[in-house]
Scaffold this active site. Structure first.
Site, PDB file in Angstrom:
ATOM      1  N   PHE A 133       0.826  -1.207   0.000  1.00  0.00           N
ATOM      2  CA  PHE A 133       0.000   0.000   0.000  1.00  0.00           C
ATOM      3  C   PHE A 133       0.860   1.257   0.000  1.00  0.00           C
ATOM      4  O   PHE A 133       1.894   1.314   0.662  1.00  0.00           O
ATOM      5  CB  PHE A 133      -0.885   0.049   1.256  1.00  0.00           C
ATOM      6  N   ASP A 134       0.398   2.264  -0.710  1.00  0.00           N
ATOM      7  CA  ASP A 134       0.848   3.626  -0.482  1.00  0.00           C
ATOM      8  C   ASP A 134       0.296   4.053   0.878  1.00  0.00           C
ATOM      9  O   ASP A 134      -0.617   3.404   1.407  1.00  0.00           O
ATOM     10  CB  ASP A 134       0.320   4.516  -1.610  1.00  0.00           C
TER      11      ASP A 134
END
Length: 230
Positions: free
Chosen positions: A12-13
């Site tokens: 994930f960002d």
């Protein structure tokens, strides 16, 4: 994506994806520019920088003031993170569900590592992460795939069996360059139209849709013009 279970690795960002740091980031930019330059760029321009390394942004536009902008931004940001950071409804729960289902979950962000770690703790995401790759961990940054590949390696995965989730065009481009599946979320800083134009494998608007894509809980349409993976 496999309709019967999660991808083996989901990276994930952070900003605009797991943690609602957009008001914090915009306020930090405004403070830095007011203090150092005396003039603040338009909000649309400030938003376009989110997800990219601070110092690179400052050096590109204000090379002689870049270091001062950076230190002023970081000091104000650190001081106000706990006050201004927010959770996105349901997103931390998606991370928990992924971890419970056996997925290896990580974060790859352009944020400095210590600030990123603080953010993941504040929104409750830290217990579900097998790795956190921050600014200092790679010499190249998004849209280069290096941070994503580092995160995948740290949790023992391979790019072809991994997915990257982010809210910016640079996130989609980095995932594509890494050979990873891409999921764009529309609740961050980037417009939905810009995300769709980048051709992610999926474009989702809610945490429930994100869960459906990553855990196979139900059909979710692919992003317009994309070639969704199964």
């Amino acid at each position: 994506m496999d309709p019967h279970g999660p991808r083996p690795v989901v990276v994930f960002d952070l900003d605009g994806t797991i943690a609602d740091t957009i008001p914090l980031i915009l306020a930090s930019y405004r403070h830095a520019f007011e203090q150092v330059v005396g003039e603040v760029p338009p909000e649309a321009e400030l938003r376009s920088w989110i997800g990219q390394p601070l110092i690179r942004t400052f050096r590109a536009g204000w090379p002689e003031r870049a270091d001062e902008l950076f230190t002023t931004y970081v000091a104000w940001n650190r001081a106000h993170t706990a006050e201004l950071i927010r959770r996105y409804d349901g997103v931390t729960e998606v991370l928990a569900d992924l971890a419970a289902a056996g997925a290896r979950v990580a974060v790859a962000t352009s944020k400095m590592r210590d600030i990123a770690a603080t953010c993941t703790e504040l929104v409750g995401a830290a217990p579900y992460l097998g790795a956190l790759v921050g600014l200092e961990d790679t010499t190249e940054h998004k849209p280069d795939p290096a941070p994503l590949l580092e995160a995948v390696a740290r949790v023992g995965g391979t790019p072809g069996g991994a997915t990257y989730v982010g809210d910016a065009v640079v996130d989609v481009l980095a995932a594509q360059a890494a050979g990873m599946a891409s999921v764009a979320v529309s609740w961050g800083a980037e417009s939905r139209e810009a995300l769709a134009a980048a051709r992610p494998d999926h474009l989702v608007d809610t945490a429930e849709q994100l869960r459906a894509v990553l855990l196979g809980d139900g059909p979710v349409a692919a992003a317009p013009g994309s070639a969704a993976r199964s």
